[in-house]
Write an enzyme that holds these catalytic residues in place. Sequence first.
Site, PDB file in Angstrom:
ATOM      1  N   SER A  69      -1.248  -1.421   0.891  1.00 47.09           N
ATOM      2  CA  SER A  69      -1.335  -1.637  -0.544  1.00 47.09           C
ATOM      3  C   SER A  69      -1.384  -3.137  -0.865  1.00 47.09           C
ATOM      4  O   SER A  69      -2.275  -3.825  -0.402  1.00 47.09           O
ATOM      5  CB  SER A  69      -0.171  -0.924  -1.242  1.00 47.09           C
ATOM      6  OG  SER A  69      -0.475  -0.671  -2.590  1.00 47.09           O
TER       7      SER A  69
ATOM      8  N   ASP B 202      -3.182   5.559  -1.612  1.00 48.23           N
ATOM      9  CA  ASP B 202      -2.268   4.496  -1.162  1.00 48.23           C
ATOM     10  C   ASP B 202      -1.584   4.836   0.166  1.00 48.23           C
ATOM     11  O   ASP B 202      -1.019   5.921   0.337  1.00 48.23           O
ATOM     12  CB  ASP B 202      -1.206   4.269  -2.242  1.00 48.23           C
ATOM     13  CG  ASP B 202      -0.486   2.948  -2.110  1.00 48.23           C
ATOM     14  OD1 ASP B 202       0.157   2.717  -1.070  1.00 48.23           O
ATOM     15  OD2 ASP B 202      -0.562   2.137  -3.054  1.00 48.23           O
TER      16      ASP B 202
END
Length: 266
Positions: free
Chosen positions: A42, A154
């Site tokens: 991320s 993610d």
Amino acid sequence: MKNKPKIGLALSGGGALGFAHLGAIQALMDNGINIDCVTGTSIGAIVGAAISVGKLPIEVFNSAKNIKTINIIDVNFKTNGLLSGKSATKLIKEIVGDVNFTDCKIPFKCVATDLKSGEAVVFDSGSLVEAIRASIGVPGIFSPIGKNEKILVDGGLVNNLPDNLLKDMGADIIISVDLINDYVMEGAPRFITQTLVYAFLLQQYECNKLRKNKSDIVIKPKQRGVKQWSFNPKMAEISYNAGYDATIKQIKRIKNKIDKFINESA
């Protein structure tokens, strides 16, 4: 001849808390500790990629500190995410460059999650921007990315701190920066985005407690008051300084690890 250890750095996800990564890397550099391989999830993927292509942490900080939350908002009229991610992709290109993994001066890998299989997907080839966009795709916030029959979101869902990848990259000593080392809900969420991010943060925090730590040194910046979803210049500076200060406190331990490795391999 004494052998210097290969240093690996793992950078966790954590949204706007990620400016701490830049402070941590600057502190390592200021103390002569060079990074030989990097992994990230991320926001950690964005910072790790930027460093891997040769950008200095203060350079990245200066180019990113003025980003505001509004800069990444582009309403998605489909039903699979509130935001399309096009604005985020544009910002990634501005920070990292429109480059490929082959352009990395320091070996780099980043992590996304395949919603279909529930497994981590590791990127180490192709477009850096595409890989990072997959890695930052908080479910419900950003539209997932479809690639090779996978539905990518993610990486923090399954591997928010990818230190486990560094041994295979040849790291002798592993340093990680864990942004999600604390969970505090500061006030009730006002918007659906805040509710989703808080829920995702809690999930990451709980997963962190269960995971097997592969790091020799874990840096844990304390960032009370810095909200994961809120990008603004003032909070960026607080976050950067928190990362720098937390790393300085670990420098002696890191140097002792390096000295021990050198002495044992002499």
